[in-house]
Write a protein that holds these residues in place. Structure first.
Motif, mmCIF file in Angstrom:
data_model
loop_
_atom_site.group_PDB
_atom_site.id
_atom_site.type_symbol
_atom_site.label_atom_id
_atom_site.label_comp_id
_atom_site.label_asym_id
_atom_site.label_seq_id
_atom_site.Cartn_x
_atom_site.Cartn_y
_atom_site.Cartn_z
ATOM 1 N N THR A 1 4.986 1.279 12.338
ATOM 2 C CA THR A 1 6.235 1.204 12.174
ATOM 3 C C THR A 1 6.127 2.457 10.906
ATOM 4 O OG1 THR A 1 6.158 -1.243 12.193
ATOM 5 C CG2 THR A 1 7.841 -0.190 10.631
ATOM 6 N N SER A 2 6.983 3.002 10.589
ATOM 7 C CA SER A 2 7.313 4.647 9.297
ATOM 8 C C SER A 2 7.342 3.865 7.880
ATOM 9 C CB SER A 2 8.076 4.954 9.511
ATOM 10 O OG SER A 2 9.464 4.034 9.205
ATOM 11 N N GLN A 3 6.382 4.331 7.584
ATOM 12 C CA GLN A 3 6.730 3.574 5.674
ATOM 13 C C GLN A 3 8.093 3.565 5.741
ATOM 14 O OE1 GLN A 3 5.214 6.609 2.908
ATOM 15 N NE2 GLN A 3 3.250 7.359 4.047
ATOM 16 N N SER A 4 9.279 4.382 5.678
ATOM 17 C CA SER A 4 10.481 4.119 5.428
ATOM 18 C C SER A 4 10.892 2.576 5.962
ATOM 19 C CB SER A 4 11.391 5.812 6.208
ATOM 20 O OG SER A 4 12.740 4.953 6.479
ATOM 21 N N LYS A 5 10.550 2.193 7.520
ATOM 22 C CA LYS A 5 11.124 0.770 8.177
ATOM 23 C C LYS A 5 10.275 0.074 6.818
ATOM 24 C CE LYS A 5 13.784 0.729 11.819
ATOM 25 N NZ LYS A 5 14.638 -0.096 11.570
ATOM 26 N N ARG A 6 8.481 -0.173 6.689
ATOM 27 C CA ARG A 6 8.536 -0.853 6.110
ATOM 28 C C ARG A 6 8.774 -0.889 4.961
ATOM 29 N NH1 ARG A 6 3.148 0.912 4.617
ATOM 30 N NH2 ARG A 6 4.021 2.196 2.420
ATOM 31 N N ASP A 7 9.774 -0.376 4.137
ATOM 32 C CA ASP A 7 9.938 -0.521 2.844
ATOM 33 C C ASP A 7 11.707 -0.411 2.789
ATOM 34 O OD1 ASP A 7 7.132 0.185 2.161
ATOM 35 O OD2 ASP A 7 7.578 2.401 1.242
ATOM 36 N N LYS A 8 12.038 0.128 3.375
ATOM 37 C CA LYS A 8 13.870 -0.988 3.823
ATOM 38 C C LYS A 8 13.232 -2.123 4.254
ATOM 39 C CE LYS A 8 15.864 3.006 5.421
ATOM 40 N NZ LYS A 8 16.349 3.874 6.754
ATOM 41 N N ARG A 9 12.695 -2.372 5.244
ATOM 42 C CA ARG A 9 12.602 -4.085 5.242
ATOM 43 C C ARG A 9 11.867 -5.266 4.369
ATOM 44 N NH1 ARG A 9 9.223 -3.889 9.184
ATOM 45 N NH2 ARG A 9 7.190 -4.216 7.586
ATOM 46 N N ARG A 10 10.812 -4.462 3.370
ATOM 47 C CA ARG A 10 10.247 -5.079 1.771
ATOM 48 C C ARG A 10 11.826 -4.972 1.003
ATOM 49 N NH1 ARG A 10 4.337 -3.504 1.801
ATOM 50 N NH2 ARG A 10 3.407 -4.402 3.923
ATOM 51 N N THR A 11 12.312 -5.110 0.874
ATOM 52 C CA THR A 11 13.741 -4.528 0.170
ATOM 53 C C THR A 11 13.802 -5.960 -0.805
ATOM 54 O OG1 THR A 11 15.582 -4.427 1.177
ATOM 55 C CG2 THR A 11 15.194 -2.285 0.492
#
Ligand SMILES: [Zn+2]
Length: 60
Positions: A8-18
């Protein structure tokens, strides 16, 4: 068992964690001594809960 094909890309992971965020600590003001106290628990300042003394508080 299915396994993810890609990391999972950093971007995908971080979007999930918003949605992850710290919750403010809930508290109430004790109806007996008006000090902040945790809800549904005996007040640590005066030892009251549900309008009666449940704990003996020793004064310093
Ligand atoms: Zn109290």
């Amino acid at each position: 068992m299915p396994v993810p094909k890609r990391k999972t890309s950093q971007s995908k992971r971080d979007k999930r964690r918003t949605h992850y965020k710290a919750q403010p600590v809930h508290f109430i003001l004790c109806p007996n001594c008006k000090e902040p106290a945790l809800p549904h628990r005996v007040c640590e300042k005066c030892g009251y809960y549900k309008g009666r003394q449940v704990l003996k508080i020793e004064e310093l």
